[in-house]
Structures are given as C-alpha cells and as structure tokens.
Design an enzyme around this catalytic site. Structure first.
Site, PDB file in Angstrom:
ATOM      1  N   LYS A 188       0.929  -1.223   0.170  1.00 27.25           N
ATOM      2  CA  LYS A 188       0.185  -0.518  -0.085  1.00 27.25           C
ATOM      3  C   LYS A 188       0.920   1.478   0.252  1.00 27.25           C
ATOM      4  O   LYS A 188       1.562   1.355   1.019  1.00 27.25           O
ATOM      5  CB  LYS A 188      -1.329   0.348   1.657  1.00 27.25           C
ATOM      6  CG  LYS A 188      -1.051   0.873   1.686  1.00 27.25           C
ATOM      7  CD  LYS A 188      -2.945   1.796   0.511  1.00 27.25           C
ATOM      8  CE  LYS A 188      -2.705   3.173   1.171  1.00 27.25           C
ATOM      9  NZ  LYS A 188      -1.949   3.894   1.466  1.00 27.25           N
ATOM     10  N   GLY A 245       5.071   3.248  10.611  1.00 28.57           N
ATOM     11  CA  GLY A 245       3.856   4.302  10.650  1.00 28.57           C
ATOM     12  C   GLY A 245       3.122   4.858  11.423  1.00 28.57           C
ATOM     13  O   GLY A 245       3.911   4.192  13.360  1.00 28.57           O
ATOM     14  N   SER A 246       2.633   5.428  12.344  1.00 35.30           N
ATOM     15  CA  SER A 246       2.551   5.781  13.418  1.00 35.30           C
ATOM     16  C   SER A 246       1.563   4.547  14.362  1.00 35.30           C
ATOM     17  O   SER A 246       1.268   3.943  14.110  1.00 35.30           O
ATOM     18  CB  SER A 246       1.200   7.603  13.004  1.00 35.30           C
ATOM     19  OG  SER A 246       0.058   6.938  12.817  1.00 35.30           O
ATOM     20  N   GLU A 269       6.341  -1.086  13.003  1.00 30.27           N
ATOM     21  CA  GLU A 269       7.270  -0.265  13.677  1.00 30.27           C
ATOM     22  C   GLU A 269       7.036   1.743  13.761  1.00 30.27           C
ATOM     23  O   GLU A 269       6.549   1.820  12.410  1.00 30.27           O
ATOM     24  CB  GLU A 269       8.694  -0.213  12.101  1.00 30.27           C
ATOM     25  CG  GLU A 269       9.443  -1.600  12.173  1.00 30.27           C
ATOM     26  CD  GLU A 269      10.232  -1.818  13.527  1.00 30.27           C
ATOM     27  OE1 GLU A 269      10.186  -0.927  14.861  1.00 30.27           O
ATOM     28  OE2 GLU A 269      10.109  -3.515  13.511  1.00 30.27           O
ATOM     29  N   CYS A 306      12.131   8.470  12.927  1.00 27.42           N
ATOM     30  CA  CYS A 306      11.517   7.831  14.011  1.00 27.42           C
ATOM     31  C   CYS A 306      12.808   7.265  14.973  1.00 27.42           C
ATOM     32  O   CYS A 306      12.144   7.496  15.861  1.00 27.42           O
ATOM     33  CB  CYS A 306      11.129   6.048  13.786  1.00 27.42           C
ATOM     34  SG  CYS A 306      12.849   5.530  12.063  1.00 27.42           S
ATOM     35  N   GLU A 394       5.400  10.432  21.589  1.00 25.49           N
ATOM     36  CA  GLU A 394       6.353  11.768  19.643  1.00 25.49           C
ATOM     37  C   GLU A 394       5.647  12.513  19.589  1.00 25.49           C
ATOM     38  O   GLU A 394       5.039  12.878  19.509  1.00 25.49           O
ATOM     39  CB  GLU A 394       6.443  10.313  18.866  1.00 25.49           C
ATOM     40  CG  GLU A 394       7.743  10.891  17.623  1.00 25.49           C
ATOM     41  CD  GLU A 394       7.403   9.255  16.804  1.00 25.49           C
ATOM     42  OE1 GLU A 394       5.995   9.498  16.738  1.00 25.49           O
ATOM     43  OE2 GLU A 394       7.910   9.345  15.714  1.00 25.49           O
TER      44      GLU A 394
HETATM   45  P1  NAP Z   1       0.794   6.846   8.791  1.00 24.16           P
HETATM   46  O1  NAP Z   1       0.689   8.429   8.833  1.00 24.16           O
HETATM   47  O2  NAP Z   1       0.655   6.203  10.220  1.00 24.16           O
HETATM   48  O3  NAP Z   1       0.854   6.552   7.920  1.00 24.16           O
HETATM   49  C1  NAP Z   1       0.808   5.377   7.308  1.00 24.16           C
HETATM   50  C2  NAP Z   1      -0.052   4.708   6.714  1.00 24.16           C
HETATM   51  O4  NAP Z   1      -0.995   3.771   6.760  1.00 24.16           O
HETATM   52  C3  NAP Z   1       0.136   5.194   4.926  1.00 24.16           C
HETATM   53  O5  NAP Z   1      -0.086   3.987   4.281  1.00 24.16           O
HETATM   54  C4  NAP Z   1      -1.449   5.848   5.061  1.00 24.16           C
HETATM   55  O6  NAP Z   1      -2.218   6.176   4.309  1.00 24.16           O
HETATM   56  C5  NAP Z   1      -2.311   4.313   6.130  1.00 24.16           C
HETATM   57  N1  NAP Z   1      -3.215   4.831   6.440  1.00 24.16           N
HETATM   58  C6  NAP Z   1      -3.097   6.316   7.761  1.00 24.16           C
HETATM   59  N2  NAP Z   1      -4.579   6.342   8.447  1.00 24.16           N
HETATM   60  C7  NAP Z   1      -5.068   5.215   7.839  1.00 24.16           C
HETATM   61  C8  NAP Z   1      -6.311   4.530   8.259  1.00 24.16           C
HETATM   62  N3  NAP Z   1      -7.260   5.415   9.229  1.00 24.16           N
HETATM   63  N4  NAP Z   1      -6.175   3.450   7.876  1.00 24.16           N
HETATM   64  C9  NAP Z   1      -6.022   2.550   7.257  1.00 24.16           C
HETATM   65  N5  NAP Z   1      -4.616   3.098   6.812  1.00 24.16           N
HETATM   66  C10 NAP Z   1      -4.361   4.352   7.085  1.00 24.16           C
HETATM   67  O7  NAP Z   1       2.896   7.374   8.910  1.00 24.16           O
HETATM   68  P2  NAP Z   1       3.615   7.924   8.427  1.00 24.16           P
HETATM   69  O8  NAP Z   1       3.135   9.767   8.892  1.00 24.16           O
HETATM   70  O9  NAP Z   1       4.154   7.691   7.241  1.00 24.16           O
HETATM   71  O10 NAP Z   1       5.273   8.165   9.631  1.00 24.16           O
HETATM   72  C11 NAP Z   1       5.784   8.633  10.357  1.00 24.16           C
HETATM   73  C12 NAP Z   1       5.741   7.983  12.034  1.00 24.16           C
HETATM   74  O11 NAP Z   1       6.019   6.734  11.543  1.00 24.16           O
HETATM   75  C13 NAP Z   1       6.315   8.401  12.478  1.00 24.16           C
HETATM   76  O12 NAP Z   1       5.753   8.317  13.804  1.00 24.16           O
HETATM   77  C14 NAP Z   1       7.578   7.659  12.417  1.00 24.16           C
HETATM   78  O13 NAP Z   1       8.023   7.960  13.681  1.00 24.16           O
HETATM   79  C15 NAP Z   1       7.078   6.756  12.224  1.00 24.16           C
HETATM   80  N6  NAP Z   1       8.342   6.027  11.336  1.00 24.16           N
HETATM   81  C16 NAP Z   1       8.314   5.049  12.141  1.00 24.16           C
HETATM   82  C17 NAP Z   1       9.795   3.936  11.764  1.00 24.16           C
HETATM   83  C18 NAP Z   1      10.343   2.566  12.194  1.00 24.16           C
HETATM   84  O14 NAP Z   1      11.053   2.497  11.433  1.00 24.16           O
HETATM   85  N7  NAP Z   1       9.815   2.664  13.175  1.00 24.16           N
HETATM   86  C19 NAP Z   1      10.149   4.414  10.435  1.00 24.16           C
HETATM   87  C20 NAP Z   1       9.140   5.901   9.865  1.00 24.16           C
HETATM   88  C21 NAP Z   1       8.489   5.994  10.345  1.00 24.16           C
HETATM   89  P3  NAP Z   1      -1.872   7.745   3.569  1.00 24.16           P
HETATM   90  O15 NAP Z   1      -0.621   7.363   2.653  1.00 24.16           O
HETATM   91  O16 NAP Z   1      -3.328   7.646   3.241  1.00 24.16           O
HETATM   92  O17 NAP Z   1      -2.229   8.570   4.376  1.00 24.16           O
END
Ligand code: NAP
Length: 498
Positions: A188, A245-246, A269, A306, A394
């Site tokens: 996705k 992601g989050s 993650e 992250c 965070e």
């Molecule tokens: P995100 O907002 O959680 O988005 C991740 C994915 O989920 C996207 O494909 C998003 O789609 C989808 N999504 C959003 N809302 C949803 C819902 N209600 N139901 C189903 N899917 C949904 O994360 P992000 O903004 O990309 O990343 C930021 C976060 O990732 C931060 O917290 C960061 O610390 C963390 N992160 C962690 C790591 C690690 O390795 N631990 C690495 C990088 C980032 P859309 O594309 O449509 O929004």
C-alpha cells in the site's frame, strides 16, 4: 516518463477516476501537484491478492540464487532511474537532494545485502538450518534424524512510511525482506509520495520480467481510501503485515487483523522519543559539544526520523549546557514537514505543550512561513515529567523535551518509567560510565538499540542491526525491520523428520 497515476496489479496498470482520486502534494510550495492518482477499487485489490496467492506457489520454489538475482536486478533498476526518481521524490517530500541520494544508496545496498545473504547460505536462511543426527543405538528409544529449516509464510502486505520514501517504502526494507524470504508482496503505497511509488513499481515490474518471476509477486496499490488498507490486511490470503508509520494507524490496522479468523503477525515499526541520558561530568565538561550534537541530531530532516532524540535527561543546574541548547535552537531555520497532516499535528502538539504551565520554552526557532515547522525545545523538572504521561508521546517534527534530574536515584526512576523505545543513548565521560552499570542495566530493557556516546539518528544497515523495540515503539519486540535478520519475520520454522 509520464506518470499514469495507476496501481500495479499482476503486471497490469489499473485504476481510473471512477473510484476517487487524489493528488500528490508539494510541501515546498504548499499546494497540490498536478498529477492525479486513482484509488484502486476493492475488486481490483482482490485481483492483486489472488495473483499474489498464485504467484506464491511458483515463487516459493525459486532457489535462493534466483531470488538474489531478482533483488539485485531491482537494485540495478532503481539506480538506472537516475535523476528522474530523485526529482520526483524531491517534489513530493521536499527532502534535500543529498539526503535522498543517501537514502537511495541505502535502499540499493539493503536489497544487495539480502541478495548476498541468500547466496552465502543457499540451503537455509542465514545458515540457520539445524541438523540432529539419528542415533539408532539410543536407549530406551532410538533417536530419529531431524532437521530444522524455514518456509516462507505466503503473501505479505507492506505499508511504507512518509518520511523514508525509499528505505521504508515501496521497495524498502520490508519488501526486500519478504521477497528474500520467498513471499509475494502487496505494497500500500504512501500517499505522501505516490509518484515515487509508481516509479518504484515500474522498477519492480521490469525486474519481474527480466528475471522471469511470476507477475503477481509484487503489486503496488495507490489509494487515499482507508477501506482498501483494511481489506488488504483482512484478506485470508495475506499471511503477514509489515507496517512502518504511526502508533494510531497501527492500532486501527491491528483492530481489523484481530477480527480475522486466522491470526497473522503484524510487524509495526512505530514512533519513539529515543531518550538521551546525559551524565553529570559529560554535561559539565562537554556542555557545548553535547548541546550541539543533541540539537543537530534532533534537527536532522526537520525532526522527521523515528530515531529523532525527543527526550533529553540532564542533571539539574547545568546552566551552560542549557544556554548552548537555547542558542542552537533559536538559530535553527524553520522548514517544511512531509504532509499538511503532519504539520497540523505538530502545531497542535506544540500548542498543547506551550500551554502547560509546568513546561518552559528553552529554545524556539524562527518561523519563516506559516506552513513550516520551527524547532522547539521545552524543559521541565523530573517530578512534573513523571506526573504528565502525555509527555511520553512522540512529537513528529523538530521538537524535544529537556527533563532535569536531581540525583542518580531520580534518573533511575525516570528510566524505569520510560515506555518502550527504538533506541536510547547514554552520554558520559569515562568516570561517569564507570559508575553507570545499574543505569545501563535498566535502560537496556527499554530499548531495541542501546548507544554509548553517540546519537540515535542514522541506522546502519548491517547484519548486527536491530531496529525495533519494546511496545509501543514496535508491535513485536522479537524482530528487526533493518538488517538481513528481517527476512526471518516472513518465514516460519518446519522440522523434517527421518
Ligand atoms: P501514518 O500516518 O501512520 O501512515 C502509514 C500508512 O497508513 C499510510 O499508508 C497511510 O495512508 C495509512 N493510513 C493512515 N490512516 C489510516 C487509517 N485510518 N486506516 C488505515 N490506513 C491508514 O505514518 P506516516 O506519517 O507515514 O509516518 C510517520 C510515523 O512513522 C512517525 O510516527 C514515525 O516515527 C514513524 N516511523 C517509524 C519508523 C520505524 O522504523 N520505526 C520509520 C519511519 C517512520 P495514507 O498514505 O493515505 O496517509
């Protein structure tokens, strides 16, 4: 090459405006980009899942050497995209060119590392096969011959993050690990960089054709409609999910997975505040160097890592250290964040913290444009920090919190109440560290990577890396999303007897 705005399903480009559409966004100009992307329909996603299932029967029979060739071919095609890829991603993310070049190389090397690991151990992943010889003479019963090896799980769903458009996205770590393990992948794509995702899907298709792999082994889904993500993780043919992601989105997907008849692993993650423990001699004797390293690490990528250090535990009364932090942060230029949603959340969290009377603002960068995020460092004492649990959340963007501790005992209390983290660093002189055994002992149980006298940003891609940590920094503390060990998340053990 003109972008189509479509998704890749079983080697075909699908999608049209009938299911809804969306545009990529330019963070630099704070306006949508012209290209339209089309939401994949539920029926089209079903086709992708069916194709992945039938590809699995063929792909799982490929030798490790064939999979290695495939991964290397993907890596070569990524490089062959050249500047077109970098320009597209820069438009969609406004991440600096040097950062994108570095991340592209890291992604290519990641694919090659899996390829090497497969070639080095052609019989079992990472050479983990265990053979127990038979012993016909053992009494009272003879011992049978047994061998432990690993099988791929089946089709894997991958969700990439916005902040790593290459390394944790379409052809990033989870995809590479799953393909290395023998699993087809349905990605996705993140809507923060849909054009980048399309270019990467073209790369995958070219490599599939060149290496004669089944067409369903890789699919890429464009959609702004969240139903499609839930349909994907609920599908019975999907046998594991890799998510970066989050915490909030991970919880929503996990709730859908919990309703499945067959449970499957969900490797989330997530975020982390990566505590930095500054011991007393270090804080006093190296105040300037310490302040600069902390600020530089936190400001890197405008705080969108992250591993960004978001919590700095410092001894009370280190005025010089705090003054250096203030100077460094007040000078920091503002910059864009990846999406308008991330900007909105950042500003909301900063406003909330500004209103808390227990927090003071230690440093605040200038805000050059309303749609930018400017750096903030807040400060409070340990008792107040311990009383406000929301301070453990965070803040994704350029923000950190200094917490002042009065004694080693209070520092130990702070460490003991930390939630799970991806990383933590302990900074000390030799004298500090000689007396820090119990702090280090306690800290290691809170993290996936424990660092001495270095900052957490920058995750080396190597066999010894562990990127993951206790909940809530990730949802499965037992595995890593970086390094060749990651392929084991998409495999299961099997014992062959006799
Ligand atoms: P995100 O907002 O959680 O988005 C991740 C994915 O989920 C996207 O494909 C998003 O789609 C989808 N999504 C959003 N809302 C949803 C819902 N209600 N139901 C189903 N899917 C949904 O994360 P992000 O903004 O990309 O990343 C930021 C976060 O990732 C931060 O917290 C960061 O610390 C963390 N992160 C962690 C790591 C690690 O390795 N631990 C690495 C990088 C980032 P859309 O594309 O449509 O929004």
């Amino acid at each position: 090459m003109t972008l189509t705005g479509q998704s890749l399903v079983a080697g075909q480009w699908l999608g049209h405006s009938g299911n809804g559409e969306f545009n990529a966004f330019s963070p630099a100009r704070n306006e949508p980009l012209a290209t339209r992307f089309f939401n994949l329909s539920a029926t089209e996603l079903d086709s992708a899942i069916e194709a992945a299932q039938s590809a699995f029967y063929e792909y799982r029979k490929t030798s490790f050497a064939q999979r290695a060739d495939f991964l290397e071919c993907i890596a070569d095609h990524i490089l062959a995209l050249g500047d077109e890829l970098l320009e597209q991603t820069q438009q969609e993310t406004n991440l600096p060119l040097a950062r994108l070049q570095g991340e592209r190389m890291r992604t290519v090397n990641q694919l090659k590392a899996f390829a090497n690991a497969l070639r080095d151990n052609p019989e079992s992943p990472l050479g983990l096969k265990i053979v127990d010889e038979a012993d016909a003479t053992r009494a009272p019963l003879p011992k049978p011959h047994t061998e432990l090896n690993y099988l791929p799980l089946g089709p894997v769903a991958v969700f990439g993050a916005s902040n790593f458009p290459y390394a944790f996205s379409t052809l990033g770590g989870d995809t590479a690990a799953a393909l290395a393990a023998g699993c087809p992948v349905i990605v996705k794509n993140h809507t923060a960089h849909p054009g980048t995702g399309e270019l990467m899907a073209r790369v995958a298709l070219a490599a599939i054709k060149e290496c004669a792999m089944p067409l369903g082994v890789f699919a890429m889904v464009q959609s702004k409609a969240y139903d499609i993500s839930h349909q994907l993780v609920a599908a019975p043919a999907i046998k594991a999910v890799g998510f970066t992601g989050s915490f909030n989105v991970a919880s929503k997907l996990q709730a859908t997975i919990a309703k499945r008849e067959e449970p499957i692993p969900f490797y989330g993650e997530l975020g982390s505040i990566n505590p930095q423990v500054i011991l007393p001699n270090k804080a006093i004797e190296h105040s300037k160097e310490m302040a600069q390293s902390l600020c530089q690490s936190m400001l890197m990528g405008n705080g969108q890592f992250c591993t960004s250090p978001g919590l700095w535990l410092v001894p009370t009364g280190c005025d010089e250290l705090e003054a250096h932090i203030t100077a460094c942060i007040n000078d920091a230029p503002s910059d864009t964040l990846l999406t308008p949603g991330i900007v909105k959340t950042f500003k909301h969290q900063i406003a909330e913290r500004t209103q808390l009377d227990k927090l003071s603002v230690l440093g605040k960068g200038k805000l050059e444009h309303e749609f930018h995020a400017n750096a903030h460092v807040f400060a409070c004492n340990a008792d107040d920090y311990l009383a406000i649990s929301a301070l453990q959340e965070e803040v994704f963007g350029p923000a950190a919190l200094v917490v002042r501790y009065d004694s080693e005992q209070q520092l130990m209390t702070l460490i003991n109440q930390l939630q799970g983290q991806l990383t933590a660093s302990i900074h000390g002189t030799e004298a500090d560290l000689n007396n820090a055994d119990s702090l280090i002992e306690a800290l290691q149980y809170k993290v996936g990577r424990l660092i001495k006298n270095q900052l957490p940003t920058g995750v080396e891609v190597c066999a010894a890396m562990n990127h993951g940590g206790p909940f809530p920094s990730s949802t499965d503390v037992r595995s890593t999303s970086v390094g060749t060990n990651a392929m084991l998340r998409f495999m299961r053990p099997i014992c062959y007897q006799a």
